[in-house]
Design a protein around this motif. Structure first.
Motif, PDB file in Angstrom:
ATOM      1  N   PHE A  56       0.663  -1.144   0.050  1.00 33.71           N
ATOM      2  CA  PHE A  56       0.126  -0.003   0.004  1.00 33.71           C
ATOM      3  C   PHE A  56       0.661   1.275   0.076  1.00 33.71           C
ATOM      4  O   PHE A  56       0.748   2.235  -0.751  1.00 33.71           O
ATOM      5  CB  PHE A  56      -0.957   0.026   1.213  1.00 33.71           C
ATOM      6  CG  PHE A  56      -1.875   1.082   1.157  1.00 33.71           C
ATOM      7  CD1 PHE A  56      -2.586   1.510   0.481  1.00 33.71           C
ATOM      8  CD2 PHE A  56      -1.601   2.190   2.381  1.00 33.71           C
ATOM      9  CE1 PHE A  56      -3.409   2.589   0.594  1.00 33.71           C
ATOM     10  CE2 PHE A  56      -2.290   3.313   2.468  1.00 33.71           C
ATOM     11  CZ  PHE A  56      -2.992   3.441   1.784  1.00 33.71           C
ATOM     12  N   ARG A 255     -15.158  -1.682  -7.615  1.00 32.89           N
ATOM     13  CA  ARG A 255     -14.270  -2.879  -7.639  1.00 32.89           C
ATOM     14  C   ARG A 255     -14.337  -3.771  -9.113  1.00 32.89           C
ATOM     15  O   ARG A 255     -13.895  -4.826  -9.233  1.00 32.89           O
ATOM     16  CB  ARG A 255     -14.053  -3.768  -6.578  1.00 32.89           C
ATOM     17  CG  ARG A 255     -13.212  -3.314  -5.553  1.00 32.89           C
ATOM     18  CD  ARG A 255     -13.628  -4.048  -4.115  1.00 32.89           C
ATOM     19  NE  ARG A 255     -13.317  -5.325  -4.109  1.00 32.89           N
ATOM     20  CZ  ARG A 255     -13.344  -5.996  -3.346  1.00 32.89           C
ATOM     21  NH1 ARG A 255     -13.995  -5.685  -2.022  1.00 32.89           N
ATOM     22  NH2 ARG A 255     -12.753  -7.231  -3.352  1.00 32.89           N
ATOM     23  N   SER A 293      -0.205   2.385 -10.448  1.00 29.54           N
ATOM     24  CA  SER A 293      -0.263   2.836  -9.080  1.00 29.54           C
ATOM     25  C   SER A 293      -1.027   3.953  -8.662  1.00 29.54           C
ATOM     26  O   SER A 293      -1.736   4.165  -7.808  1.00 29.54           O
ATOM     27  CB  SER A 293       1.271   2.915  -8.201  1.00 29.54           C
ATOM     28  OG  SER A 293       1.808   1.618  -8.473  1.00 29.54           O
ATOM     29  N   ALA A 296      -4.600   2.925  -8.702  1.00 30.59           N
ATOM     30  CA  ALA A 296      -4.947   2.189  -7.309  1.00 30.59           C
ATOM     31  C   ALA A 296      -5.143   3.218  -6.400  1.00 30.59           C
ATOM     32  O   ALA A 296      -5.931   3.137  -5.380  1.00 30.59           O
ATOM     33  CB  ALA A 296      -3.611   1.163  -7.096  1.00 30.59           C
ATOM     34  N   VAL A 297      -4.327   4.383  -6.193  1.00 29.75           N
ATOM     35  CA  VAL A 297      -4.503   5.238  -5.001  1.00 29.75           C
ATOM     36  C   VAL A 297      -5.718   5.969  -5.246  1.00 29.75           C
ATOM     37  O   VAL A 297      -6.587   6.299  -4.269  1.00 29.75           O
ATOM     38  CB  VAL A 297      -3.246   6.061  -5.138  1.00 29.75           C
ATOM     39  CG1 VAL A 297      -3.545   7.357  -4.122  1.00 29.75           C
ATOM     40  CG2 VAL A 297      -1.827   5.323  -4.774  1.00 29.75           C
ATOM     41  N   PHE A 299      -8.506   4.987  -6.674  1.00 28.25           N
ATOM     42  CA  PHE A 299      -9.203   3.913  -6.447  1.00 28.25           C
ATOM     43  C   PHE A 299      -9.470   3.732  -4.786  1.00 28.25           C
ATOM     44  O   PHE A 299     -10.507   3.936  -4.006  1.00 28.25           O
ATOM     45  CB  PHE A 299      -8.985   2.639  -6.956  1.00 28.25           C
ATOM     46  CG  PHE A 299      -9.787   1.395  -6.152  1.00 28.25           C
ATOM     47  CD1 PHE A 299     -10.979   1.275  -6.647  1.00 28.25           C
ATOM     48  CD2 PHE A 299      -9.002   0.513  -5.438  1.00 28.25           C
ATOM     49  CE1 PHE A 299     -11.852   0.113  -6.133  1.00 28.25           C
ATOM     50  CE2 PHE A 299      -9.717  -0.524  -4.904  1.00 28.25           C
ATOM     51  CZ  PHE A 299     -11.287  -0.773  -5.137  1.00 28.25           C
ATOM     52  N   PHE A 300      -8.294   3.906  -4.207  1.00 25.89           N
ATOM     53  CA  PHE A 300      -8.342   3.834  -2.529  1.00 25.89           C
ATOM     54  C   PHE A 300      -9.139   4.873  -2.103  1.00 25.89           C
ATOM     55  O   PHE A 300      -9.709   4.776  -0.912  1.00 25.89           O
ATOM     56  CB  PHE A 300      -6.972   3.565  -2.089  1.00 25.89           C
ATOM     57  CG  PHE A 300      -7.000   3.313  -0.477  1.00 25.89           C
ATOM     58  CD1 PHE A 300      -7.431   2.386   0.175  1.00 25.89           C
ATOM     59  CD2 PHE A 300      -6.376   4.682   0.156  1.00 25.89           C
ATOM     60  CE1 PHE A 300      -7.502   2.445   1.727  1.00 25.89           C
ATOM     61  CE2 PHE A 300      -6.589   4.718   1.465  1.00 25.89           C
ATOM     62  CZ  PHE A 300      -7.107   3.627   2.462  1.00 25.89           C
TER      63      PHE A 300
ATOM     64  N   ILE B 120      -8.529  -1.343   3.488  1.00 25.94           N
ATOM     65  CA  ILE B 120      -7.761  -1.486   2.122  1.00 25.94           C
ATOM     66  C   ILE B 120      -8.155  -2.736   1.243  1.00 25.94           C
ATOM     67  O   ILE B 120      -7.900  -3.710   1.690  1.00 25.94           O
ATOM     68  CB  ILE B 120      -6.031  -1.632   2.447  1.00 25.94           C
ATOM     69  CG1 ILE B 120      -5.582  -0.351   3.181  1.00 25.94           C
ATOM     70  CG2 ILE B 120      -5.337  -1.494   1.202  1.00 25.94           C
ATOM     71  CD1 ILE B 120      -4.304  -0.357   3.621  1.00 25.94           C
ATOM     72  N   GLU B 123      -7.583  -4.892  -4.569  1.00 21.65           N
ATOM     73  CA  GLU B 123      -7.195  -4.039  -5.648  1.00 21.65           C
ATOM     74  C   GLU B 123      -6.449  -2.951  -5.472  1.00 21.65           C
ATOM     75  O   GLU B 123      -5.874  -2.597  -6.580  1.00 21.65           O
ATOM     76  CB  GLU B 123      -8.720  -3.664  -6.186  1.00 21.65           C
ATOM     77  CG  GLU B 123      -9.739  -4.879  -6.904  1.00 21.65           C
ATOM     78  CD  GLU B 123     -10.281  -5.452  -5.879  1.00 21.65           C
ATOM     79  OE1 GLU B 123     -10.126  -5.323  -4.709  1.00 21.65           O
ATOM     80  OE2 GLU B 123     -11.311  -6.273  -6.344  1.00 21.65           O
ATOM     81  N   ALA B 124      -6.292  -2.359  -4.470  1.00 19.70           N
ATOM     82  CA  ALA B 124      -5.665  -1.193  -4.097  1.00 19.70           C
ATOM     83  C   ALA B 124      -4.163  -1.449  -3.830  1.00 19.70           C
ATOM     84  O   ALA B 124      -3.259  -0.499  -4.108  1.00 19.70           O
ATOM     85  CB  ALA B 124      -6.121  -0.289  -2.833  1.00 19.70           C
TER      86      ALA B 124
END
Lengths: 319, 278
Positions: A56, A255, A293, A296-297, A299-300, B120, B123-124
Motif C-alpha cells: 500500500f 471494484r 499505482s 490504485a491510489v 481507487f483507494f 484496504i 485491488e488497491a
C-alpha cells in the motif's frame, strides 16, 4: 492465575497477594504470556506488513515515479505527472464514469431487491428455507462462472434472453445486449445484481431477525397497516444494516472487474470499461507500474471516502 | 375468511416460485448445456429446449479435460485454495487470540492497525504487489498465489471478537493445571471456537476459489493457472465449444455447491457475519 490484561475486569486471585515465591512465579508467567502474545501475532504481522501495508505504501511511493515493469530504464521522480495523466485521460474518465453509473443504478436497485427477498424469506411459511437457498445459489456459482453462462444467454441471435423476449413480444422485442453501445453496461448491471443480491439478502435477513417481535405486535394493536409497520419499524430498525449493505455494494461497484473481464473487456467502444480494467490495462498490459499505482491510489481514496461517509451515518445502537 | 388466507398463501408461494425460477434458470441452462452436443447448445439456445439435455452424453466433460486442461487447473485451484484456507485459519486465529487474551505492550495499537487495514481492498495493492513479486522472481508460482492471502485483517478481527466472547474461566481452569498459552489455546479455546473457524473458513474459500484479478496479473501458463482465469481463457480459445465451456463451468461450481449443500447453516451464518458492524 493473575489476570494480565489490564483492560479487562481484574480478577482478584490469591496468587497476587501471596508469598514472594508466588510473586516471582507469577511475574515469570506474565512475561511468558507477553512473549506468547508476541509470538502468536508474529506470523500475521509479518504477512500483513509484507503483503498489505507494505504494498500500500509502495503504491503511493511508486505513483510519483516513472517505474515500469521489468524495465532497464532508471526510475525517476515525476511528481504528480501520473495523476495528471490519469485524470486527464479520456479512457480513464470514461471508465470512472461507467463505475459511477453502475453505482447509481445498482446500489439502490440491488439493496431494495435484497430487502424484498429478505422479507419474503423471513416469513413463517413452510419450505421457506428452500427459497432462501435458491435465491442465494448464484453466489455459489462465483462471478466468473456466472459471467460465462450469461455471456451465452446474452448472445443476440442464439441467446436465451432474446429467445424469451421474442416469445413474449411475438418477435418484436430484441436487443444486442453486450454488443450494443447503450445496452452493454445495463446488461452487466443485470447479471451483477442477479449474482450478488443473495449475499445482501442474507445480511439483511440477519438484521431483520434481530428486530423484536414486540414492536410489531404493539403496532398491530395500534392498528398500523403493513405499510406503516414497514416504514416506521422495519426501515428505522434496519438503518445500520441497510447503510452497511449499501456501502459494501458501492465499494463492490468500484471494484467491478470479473464480469467485464470475462464478458466484454470494456467493449464496445469503452462502454463497459471500468477503473479496475483500466488499472490492469495500464499497470500490467502496458507495464506502466507507476501509472497503474496512481489509479490504485485514486481507487483507494474513493473507497476510503465511502467508508468514512458510512461511519458518519451509522448511529450507535441505542438499547 | 379461512379460504381467503389460504388463497393469499398460495399466491405468496406462486410469487416466490416465480422469483426462484428467475434465479435458477441460468444454472439449469448451464447444466443442460454441459450434457448436450455443441451444435445443439447453440441451435436450441433460444428455445425452451435450452433447459433440456437433448442427446445427453459426457463428451463435453472429456472435452473440457482435454482442451480446457480442466484437470490441471482444478488441481491448481485446489492446492491454492486449501493452502490459503488452512494456513489462514492458523495465522488469523492465533493473531486474533493474542489480541483478545495475551496482551503485550502496544497490542492495542496493533488491534487498531488491523481494523484500519480492513479498509484496504486487494485491488488497491495489486499493482505494486505485482511489481514486488516480479522483482523477487516469484511470478507464475503457487507461492505467489497463496502467501498474499493468508493473513487477512477482517478474519483476524472476526476471530478477535469471537475469542473475547469465550468465558475466561474455561481457560483459567486449564492454566491452573499448568498448561502454557499455546496448550491452552490448542486444547481449550480453539475447540470452543469451531463456529468462528467454520465461518472464516467458508468465507475465505468462497473468496479465493473465485479470485480472478490476481491470477490475471501473476500467472501466464496453465501450469499454475487457477479455474476462474482458466474459464475466461477457455471462453476465447478457438474453436469455441459452448458445450465444453458449460461442462467446465458446471464442474467448477461443484466443490462450492457441495460445501453449500452440506454446510448450509454455516454457509449462511458466515455470510451474515461478514456484515458485522466494525
Amino acid at each position: 492465575m493473575p489476570n494480565a490484561d489490564p483492560t479487562v475486569r481484574p480478577v482478584a486471585t490469591s496468587s497476587t497477594d501471596a508469598s514472594g515465591l508466588d510473586q516471582t512465579k507469577s511475574g515469570w508467567k506474565k512475561r511468558r504470556q507477553r512473549f506468547s502474545g508476541l509470538a502468536f501475532v508474529l506470523p500475521g504481522v509479518l504477512l500483513l506488513l509484507l503483503f498489505l501495508a507494505g504494498p500500500f505504501l509502495t503504491a503511493i511511493g511508486l505513483s510519483f515515479t516513472s517505474e515500469r515493469l521489468a524495465s532497464p530504464l532508471p526510475t525517476r521522480f515525476v511528481g504528480l505527472d501520473n495523476y495528471i495523466a490519469t485524470l486527464g485521460s479520456e479512457t480513464f474518465r470514461q471508465a470512472l464514469g461507467n463505475n459511477i453509473w453502475f453505482t447509481i443504478i445498482v446500489v439502490p436497485v440491488q439493496t431494495a431487491f435484497a430487502l424484498g427477498l429478505a422479507m419474503l424469506v423471513n416469513q413463517r411459511l413452510r419450505g421457506v428455507r428452500v427459497y432462501r437457498a435458491i435465491y442465494f445459489s448464484p453466489v455459489v456459482m462465483v462471478m466468473t462462472v456466472a459471467a460465462t453462462v450469461w455471456l451465452l444467454m446474452y448472445s443476440p441471435d442464439r441467446g436465451l434472453l432474446n429467445g424469451f423476449l421474442s416469445l413474449v413480444s411475438f418477435g418484436t422485442l430484441q436487443s444486442d445486449w453486450l454488443q450494443s453501445e447503450t445496452m452493454a453496461l445495463p446488461s452487466i448491471m443485470i447479471m451483477s445484481i442477479w449474482q450478488g443480491v443473495g449475499f445482501q439478502m442474507i445480511i439483511i435477513l440477519a438484521g431483520l431477525q434481530e428486530i423484536s417481535e414486540d414492536l410489531y405486535e404493539a403496532a398491530a394493536i395500534d392498528g398500523a397497516t403493513p405499510w406503516q409497520r414497514f416504514v416506521s419499524i422495519t426501515i428505522p430498525q434496519l438503518r445500520n444494516t441497510l447503510l452497511f449493505v449499501a456501502t459494501v455494494t458501492m465499494i463492490l461497484s468500484f471494484r467491478l472487474f470479473d464480469q467485464v473481464w470475462v464478458m466484454t473487456r470494456g467493449a464496445p467502444l469503452g462502454n463497459t470499461n471500468t477503473m479496475m480494467l483500466e488499472m490492469v490495462n495500464v499497470g500490467f498490459e502496458q507495464q506502466q507500474i507507476a501509472r497503474g499505482s496512481a489509479i490504485a491510489v485514486v481507487f483507494f481514496l474513493i473507497v476510503l471516502t465511502l467508508t468514512i461517509i458510512q461511519r458518519r451515518f451509522i448511529k450507535e445502537e441505542v438499547n | 375468511m379461512r379460504s381467503k388466507t389460504r388463497g393469499r398463501r398460495l399466491a405468496m408461494y406462486a410469487f416466490m416460485t416465480l422469483l426462484a425460477a428467475l434465479f435458477v434458470f441460468p444454472m439449469v441452462f448451464m447444466v443442460a448445456g454441459a450434457f448436450k452436443p455443441d451444435v445443439l447448445v447453440l441451435a436450441e439456445g433460444n428455445t425452451w429446449r435450452a433447459f433440456w439435455p437433448t442427446e445427453a452424453s459426457f463428451d463435453n466433460f472429456s472435452g473440457a479435460f482435454r482442451r480446457g486442461e480442466f484437470g490441471q487447473l482444478f488441481l491448481n485451484s485446489t492446492i491454492i485454495s486449501t493452502s490459503v484456507v488452512a494456513l489462514g485459519l492458523v495465522v488469523n486465529s492465533l493473531m486474533g487470540y493474542a489480541l483478545a487474551r495475551l496482551p503485550f505492550p502496544g497490542s492495542w495499537l496493533l488491534l487498531l492497525s488491523v481494523i484500519a487495514l480492513t479498509i484496504i481492498p486487494l485491488e488497491a495493492v495489486a499493482i505494486p504487489l505485482l511489481w514486488m513479486m516480479s522483482e523477487v522472481g516469484l511470478r507464475n508460482t503457487y507461492t505467489v498465489q497463496i502467501l498474499p492471502f493468508i493473513a487477512n485483517p477482517l478474519f483476524v478481527y472476526l476471530f478477535y471478537t469471537f475469542f473475547l466472547g469465550i468465558p475466561r474461566e474455561l481457560e483459567e481452569a486449564a492454566r491452573v493445571d499448568g498448561a502454557g498459552p499455546l496448550t491452552t489455546f490448542v486444547r481449550v479455546t480453539a475447540p470452543l471456537a469451531k463456529p468462528a473457524y467454520a465461518t472464516v473458513g467458508i468465507l475465505s474459500f468462497l473468496f479465493i476459489w473465485g479470485q480472478l484479478l490476481w491470477p490475471v496479473l501473476v500467472t501466464s501458463g496453465p501450469d499454475v493457472r487457477p479455474l476462474p482465469l482458466g474459464i475466461s481463457v477457455f471462453v476465447t480459445q478457438p474453436p469455441i465449444s459452448w458445450g465444453q465451456i458449460m461442462a467446465f463451468a458446471f464442474m467448477m461450481t461443484i466443490p462450492l455447491l457441495i460445501i453449500f449443500i452440506v454446510f448450509q447453516r454455516w454457509f449462511v451464518q458466515s455470510v451474515a457475519s461478514s456484515g458485522v458492524k466494525g
